[in-house]
Design a protein around this motif. Structure first.
Motif, PDB file in Angstrom:
ATOM      1  N   PRO B  79       0.842  -1.204   0.000  1.00  0.00           N
ATOM      2  CA  PRO B  79       0.000   0.000   0.000  1.00  0.00           C
ATOM      3  C   PRO B  79       0.874   1.250   0.000  1.00  0.00           C
ATOM      4  O   PRO B  79       1.957   1.259   0.594  1.00  0.00           O
ATOM      5  CB  PRO B  79      -0.774  -0.114   1.318  1.00  0.00           C
ATOM      6  CG  PRO B  79       0.065  -0.966   2.190  1.00  0.00           C
ATOM      7  CD  PRO B  79       0.849  -1.871   1.306  1.00  0.00           C
ATOM      8  N   MET B  80       0.334   2.277  -0.679  1.00  0.00           N
ATOM      9  CA  MET B  80       1.015   3.565  -0.672  1.00  0.00           C
ATOM     10  C   MET B  80      -0.084   4.602  -0.561  1.00  0.00           C
ATOM     11  O   MET B  80      -0.663   5.015  -1.563  1.00  0.00           O
ATOM     12  CB  MET B  80       1.814   3.729  -1.960  1.00  0.00           C
ATOM     13  CG  MET B  80       2.898   4.736  -1.817  1.00  0.00           C
ATOM     14  SD  MET B  80       4.126   4.477  -3.064  1.00  0.00           S
ATOM     15  CE  MET B  80       5.034   5.985  -2.870  1.00  0.00           C
ATOM     16  N   GLY B  81      -0.384   5.012   0.650  1.00  0.00           N
ATOM     17  CA  GLY B  81      -1.560   5.842   0.868  1.00  0.00           C
ATOM     18  C   GLY B  81      -2.785   5.028   0.514  1.00  0.00           C
ATOM     19  O   GLY B  81      -2.950   3.899   0.966  1.00  0.00           O
ATOM     20  N   ASN B  82      -3.633   5.590  -0.326  1.00  0.00           N
ATOM     21  CA  ASN B  82      -4.808   4.847  -0.796  1.00  0.00           C
ATOM     22  C   ASN B  82      -4.519   4.070  -2.068  1.00  0.00           C
ATOM     23  O   ASN B  82      -5.401   3.391  -2.592  1.00  0.00           O
ATOM     24  CB  ASN B  82      -5.963   5.819  -1.080  1.00  0.00           C
ATOM     25  CG  ASN B  82      -6.455   6.457   0.194  1.00  0.00           C
ATOM     26  OD1 ASN B  82      -6.434   5.825   1.248  1.00  0.00           O
ATOM     27  ND2 ASN B  82      -6.876   7.709   0.112  1.00  0.00           N
ATOM     28  N   ASP B  83      -3.293   4.210  -2.585  1.00  0.00           N
ATOM     29  CA  ASP B  83      -2.950   3.590  -3.852  1.00  0.00           C
ATOM     30  C   ASP B  83      -2.112   2.334  -3.616  1.00  0.00           C
ATOM     31  O   ASP B  83      -1.855   1.958  -2.485  1.00  0.00           O
ATOM     32  CB  ASP B  83      -2.191   4.608  -4.721  1.00  0.00           C
ATOM     33  CG  ASP B  83      -2.993   5.892  -4.903  1.00  0.00           C
ATOM     34  OD1 ASP B  83      -2.400   6.986  -4.814  1.00  0.00           O
ATOM     35  OD2 ASP B  83      -4.230   5.797  -5.112  1.00  0.00           O
ATOM     36  N   LYS B 369      -9.876  -0.511   3.133  1.00  0.00           N
ATOM     37  CA  LYS B 369     -10.920  -1.532   2.973  1.00  0.00           C
ATOM     38  C   LYS B 369     -10.892  -2.138   1.572  1.00  0.00           C
ATOM     39  O   LYS B 369     -11.826  -2.825   1.159  1.00  0.00           O
ATOM     40  CB  LYS B 369     -12.287  -0.913   3.249  1.00  0.00           C
ATOM     41  CG  LYS B 369     -12.482  -0.597   4.709  1.00  0.00           C
ATOM     42  CD  LYS B 369     -13.924  -0.383   5.062  1.00  0.00           C
ATOM     43  CE  LYS B 369     -14.052  -0.248   6.574  1.00  0.00           C
ATOM     44  NZ  LYS B 369     -15.381   0.140   6.981  1.00  0.00           N
ATOM     45  N   ASN B 370      -9.849  -1.845   0.831  1.00  0.00           N
ATOM     46  CA  ASN B 370      -9.683  -2.440  -0.499  1.00  0.00           C
ATOM     47  C   ASN B 370      -8.752  -3.628  -0.395  1.00  0.00           C
ATOM     48  O   ASN B 370      -7.613  -3.510   0.060  1.00  0.00           O
ATOM     49  CB  ASN B 370      -9.096  -1.408  -1.470  1.00  0.00           C
ATOM     50  CG  ASN B 370     -10.058  -0.271  -1.739  1.00  0.00           C
ATOM     51  OD1 ASN B 370     -11.263  -0.471  -1.768  1.00  0.00           O
ATOM     52  ND2 ASN B 370      -9.525   0.918  -1.924  1.00  0.00           N
ATOM     53  N   LEU B 371      -9.246  -4.750  -0.836  1.00  0.00           N
ATOM     54  CA  LEU B 371      -8.424  -5.955  -0.841  1.00  0.00           C
ATOM     55  C   LEU B 371      -8.028  -6.242  -2.279  1.00  0.00           C
ATOM     56  O   LEU B 371      -8.883  -6.459  -3.142  1.00  0.00           O
ATOM     57  CB  LEU B 371      -9.196  -7.133  -0.254  1.00  0.00           C
ATOM     58  CG  LEU B 371      -8.454  -8.473  -0.264  1.00  0.00           C
ATOM     59  CD1 LEU B 371      -7.210  -8.405   0.626  1.00  0.00           C
ATOM     60  CD2 LEU B 371      -9.362  -9.609   0.190  1.00  0.00           C
ATOM     61  N   ILE B 382     -11.426  -6.065  -4.373  1.00  0.00           N
ATOM     62  CA  ILE B 382     -12.754  -6.180  -3.770  1.00  0.00           C
ATOM     63  C   ILE B 382     -12.764  -5.333  -2.500  1.00  0.00           C
ATOM     64  O   ILE B 382     -11.723  -5.128  -1.881  1.00  0.00           O
ATOM     65  CB  ILE B 382     -13.140  -7.644  -3.447  1.00  0.00           C
ATOM     66  CG1 ILE B 382     -12.117  -8.301  -2.515  1.00  0.00           C
ATOM     67  CG2 ILE B 382     -13.294  -8.462  -4.697  1.00  0.00           C
ATOM     68  CD1 ILE B 382     -12.508  -9.721  -2.123  1.00  0.00           C
ATOM     69  N   THR B 383     -13.949  -4.837  -2.194  1.00  0.00           N
ATOM     70  CA  THR B 383     -14.073  -4.009  -0.996  1.00  0.00           C
ATOM     71  C   THR B 383     -14.549  -4.894   0.148  1.00  0.00           C
ATOM     72  O   THR B 383     -15.502  -5.661  -0.017  1.00  0.00           O
ATOM     73  CB  THR B 383     -15.077  -2.869  -1.239  1.00  0.00           C
ATOM     74  OG1 THR B 383     -14.637  -2.140  -2.379  1.00  0.00           O
ATOM     75  CG2 THR B 383     -15.133  -1.928  -0.039  1.00  0.00           C
ATOM     76  N   VAL B 384     -13.874  -4.802   1.266  1.00  0.00           N
ATOM     77  CA  VAL B 384     -14.248  -5.632   2.409  1.00  0.00           C
ATOM     78  C   VAL B 384     -14.967  -4.766   3.448  1.00  0.00           C
ATOM     79  O   VAL B 384     -14.953  -3.542   3.357  1.00  0.00           O
ATOM     80  CB  VAL B 384     -13.019  -6.313   3.044  1.00  0.00           C
ATOM     81  CG1 VAL B 384     -12.350  -7.238   2.033  1.00  0.00           C
ATOM     82  CG2 VAL B 384     -12.027  -5.307   3.574  1.00  0.00           C
ATOM     83  N   ARG B 385     -15.539  -5.447   4.432  1.00  0.00           N
ATOM     84  CA  ARG B 385     -16.297  -4.736   5.455  1.00  0.00           C
ATOM     85  C   ARG B 385     -15.422  -3.829   6.294  1.00  0.00           C
ATOM     86  O   ARG B 385     -14.296  -4.169   6.609  1.00  0.00           O
ATOM     87  CB  ARG B 385     -16.955  -5.762   6.378  1.00  0.00           C
ATOM     88  CG  ARG B 385     -18.183  -6.391   5.778  1.00  0.00           C
ATOM     89  CD  ARG B 385     -18.710  -7.497   6.644  1.00  0.00           C
ATOM     90  NE  ARG B 385     -18.954  -7.046   8.013  1.00  0.00           N
ATOM     91  CZ  ARG B 385     -19.351  -7.853   8.987  1.00  0.00           C
ATOM     92  NH1 ARG B 385     -19.502  -9.123   8.750  1.00  0.00           N
ATOM     93  NH2 ARG B 385     -19.569  -7.423  10.193  1.00  0.00           N
TER      94      ARG B 385
END
Lengths: 258, 385
Positions: B79-83, B369-371, B382-385
């Protein structure tokens, strides 16, 4: 020089197994500390088995050789006075000079205690394994029957063991319930490292539906640890009896010699 | 006539409002410039401009997921921030959360290693003397060290620490600032440095060394302040190996084969989470506030323990697992565990969800929350809970 056989009982919760280890308190070390005070020497002791950390023993045999002429009853009383509350000497006798507590073992009996209730018991904490799912005794007995016989028990042996000969004979295996306390009993000519705990863990998996009773023979035949169930925790395991070709310690299958 | 007067009144009123809005906007701009000038050093130290750029460059629409990566061998994702930073056999690629390729750069390494900091990536080739620092928008710089790089790391404020082996020393630790200028250096004559970490304040580092004495393995944890030549904390751990060092919220967490130690900002030991006699199977210390531990020997006991420990060293949750874990990834107190074709999502140590994607999963990476799921030919999200 006398060769003395001690039979002891101990609660293994506070100890890191029987054998002496660096940087850990063990039953053997505690016993040797007491013997050093009583007999004036730190005698070399030979245990009948290597028990794991947390495993208990109702009947554990060890021998040591000493030139000290102290009478046997005094040795027993003296050690019991010096040992902590969770180790006690229940018997002290002289045995032939060439007797070895480990190599002369003819058989052993283990018990595994299971507290089978949704509510744990403060009285059995650390002395029995708290297993919450209701245990189907009929299924468990069927699993026990599948264990009896002479088999290569590699599938029920720790992956860390380097023992080559893994054939053992289980002469008796059974399970009984008394209220919430369930006792798994197994007797045999010898047991591999973690064997009893894996047998119990596999029985749990059968109870939970992860394995079937019918698979047990195939699991045994596979000799693959990966196919058997989990290793049940040490806290429920007791070395219940050790058998030798000695008066009073002979092996009668399934009978408690008292 | 009265209507005309009303219209004129309204026109003047609107003109006044418009003038006031413009004046306010101009005032805000002037104030922002004044603040930027006044705090330019702080802004520079905190890399605020770069942080803003790094964040902005990831915004915007993208083609979405999955991203086709056929023919590409992915080595690592981080991960790098949200990217997402993806290291392949040939390239370093930055993807936005929307699936847009932000930047791709060839690294030219045979055995590339990627370490992700705040807004930058440290790249080096195993056994090489060259290091390079990349961001989402540009190549920041490169440097040739005197000796081959054993290991390195980059902090959240983009300072770099490198461990090299010297001809006359067992290990040499060099700290570079965000401009790759040397900030600090320490040499170890007899112990190999296995791991090093930098604080976010750019004033301190932690080093884990290993040595053998009398047949026994010893690890030593050393803390250094950059205004002092010698360590101000030295802690010896007999029979243990230090796997990870990480500064979190000013505290240092040192993970060894037997325990997770937490030290305060002054170097005082605050907490110890013991693994007991269990084996450390896997860990993830990358999350800012938490460390995830997987403990146990599944082959032997057919169960594992999952433990979440926060940055103060307190255990915040855990679960007993009765499945073998092949891969794990953590973000915050969320952990995703892969077992065969099933993904288990844990939050605070409790099972939240179970997923069984219909694809072969090679690697997983949780970013918020991004897998992200790496399959043989695609990168999925995919977005997780």
């Amino acid at each position: 020089m006398r060769n003395i056989l001690l039979t002891i009982s101990y609660l293994g919760t506070r100890y890191h197994g029987f054998q002496v280890q660096k940087n850990a308190v063990t039953v053997a070390q505690t016993l040797q500390d007491a013997m050093e005070i009583l007999l004036g020497r730190r005698e070399d002791i030979k245990g009948c088995s290597r028990t794991d950390a947390g495993v208990h023993a109702g009947f554990y045999c060890l021998n040591f050789k000493t030139e000290n002429p102290m009478p046997l009853p005094r040795i027993q009383r003296g050690l019991n006075g010096l040992l902590p509350w969770d180790i006690s000497v229940r018997g002290c006798r002289e045995v032939p000079e060439d007797f070895h507590a480990r190599y002369d073992v003819l058989g052993k009996r283990y018990r595994y205690l299971i507290w089978n209730s949704p509510a744990r018991s403060p009285f059995w904490e650390g002395r029995a394994y708290s297993y919450y799912p209701p245990l189907d005794l009929e299924k468990a007995r069927a699993v026990c029957r599948a264990y009896v016989g002479s088999h290569d028990f590699s599938a029920f042996c720790s992956v860390k063991s380097d023992v080559e000969d893994r054939v053992r004979t289980v002469t008796h295996c059974g399970i009984e319930r008394e209220g919430d306390l369930v006792t798994f009993t197994v007797e045999g000519d010898g047991f591999l490292y973690h064997m009893v705990r894996i047998m119990v863990g596999t029985m749990f998996w059968v109870n939970e539906g992860r394995l079937s009773v019918e698979e047990i023979p195939a699991i045994i035949a596979s000799r693959d640890r990966g196919r058997a169930g989990k290793t049940a925790p040490a806290c429920g395991l007791y070395l219940d009896r050790v058998f030798y070709d000695l008066e009073g310690l002979r092996w009668e299958e399934g009978k408690d010699l008292g | 006539m009265a209507d005309l007067e009303n219209i004129e009144h309204l026109r003047k009123k609107r003109a006044r409002i418009g003038f006031l809005k413009k004046a306010l906007a101009l005032l805000l701009i002037v104030a922002a410039i004044a603040l930027a000038v006044a705090f330019r050093h702080e802004i520079s130290r905190l890399n605020l401009v770069e942080q803003l750029t790094s964040h902005l460059v990831g915004i915007g629409s993208g083609p979405g997921w999955p991203v086709d990566i056929s023919g590409i061998t992915v080595r690592e994702m981080a991960p790098m921030g949200n990217d997402l930073a993806v290291l392949t056999d040939t390239d370093l690629i930055f993807y936005s959360a929307q699936g847009r390729e932000i930047r791709r750069v060839q690294h030219g390494c045979a055995n590339p290693v990627m370490k992700v900091g705040g807004t930058r990536v440290l790249l080096y080739d195993t056994g090489s003397r060259e290091i390079r620092v990349e961001s989402k928008t540009r190549t920041v710089g490169s440097k040739t060290m005197e000796y081959a790089v054993d290991t390195g790391d980059i902090s959240a404020n983009n300072c770099v620490v490198l461990v090299t082996q010297g001809a006359r020393y067992a290990s040499e630790v060099t700290v570079l600032d965000k401009n790759l200028a040397q900030l600090y250096q320490w040499r170890s004559a007899d112990s190999r440095v296995m791991v090093a970490a930098l604080s976010d304040q750019q004033d301190e580092m932690a080093v884990g060394t290993v040595n053998v004495r009398d047949g026994q393995l010893y690890s030593t944890l050393l803390l250094f302040r950059f205004d002092e030549e010698q360590e101000y904390v030295r802690e010896e751990l007999a029979g243990e190996l230090i796997h990870s060092l990480r500064y979190k919220q000013g505290c240092l967490q040192a993970l060894s084969s037997r325990r997770l130690l937490t030290f305060s900002e002054t170097g005082k030991r605050m907490a110890e989470y013991s693994l007991g006699e269990e084996t450390l199977t896997a860990f993830d210390s990358g999350a800012e506030l938490f460390t995830t531990l997987l403990v146990g020997d599944y082959r032997e006991f057919k169960e594992l323990d999952l433990a979440i420990v926060d940055y103060t060293g307190a255990a915040v949750g855990g679960s007993q697992l009765d499945f073998q874990v092949e891969d794990s990834t953590a973000a915050g107190d969320r952990v995703v565990l892969q077992s065969g074709g099933t993904l288990y999502l844990y939050g605070g140590g409790a099972l939240l969800d179970e997923m069984a994607p219909l694809m072969e999963i090679l690697d997983i990476q949780l970013v918020g929350k991004n897998l992200y799921l790496l399959t043989p030919s695609t990168l999925e999200k995919i977005t997780v809970r």
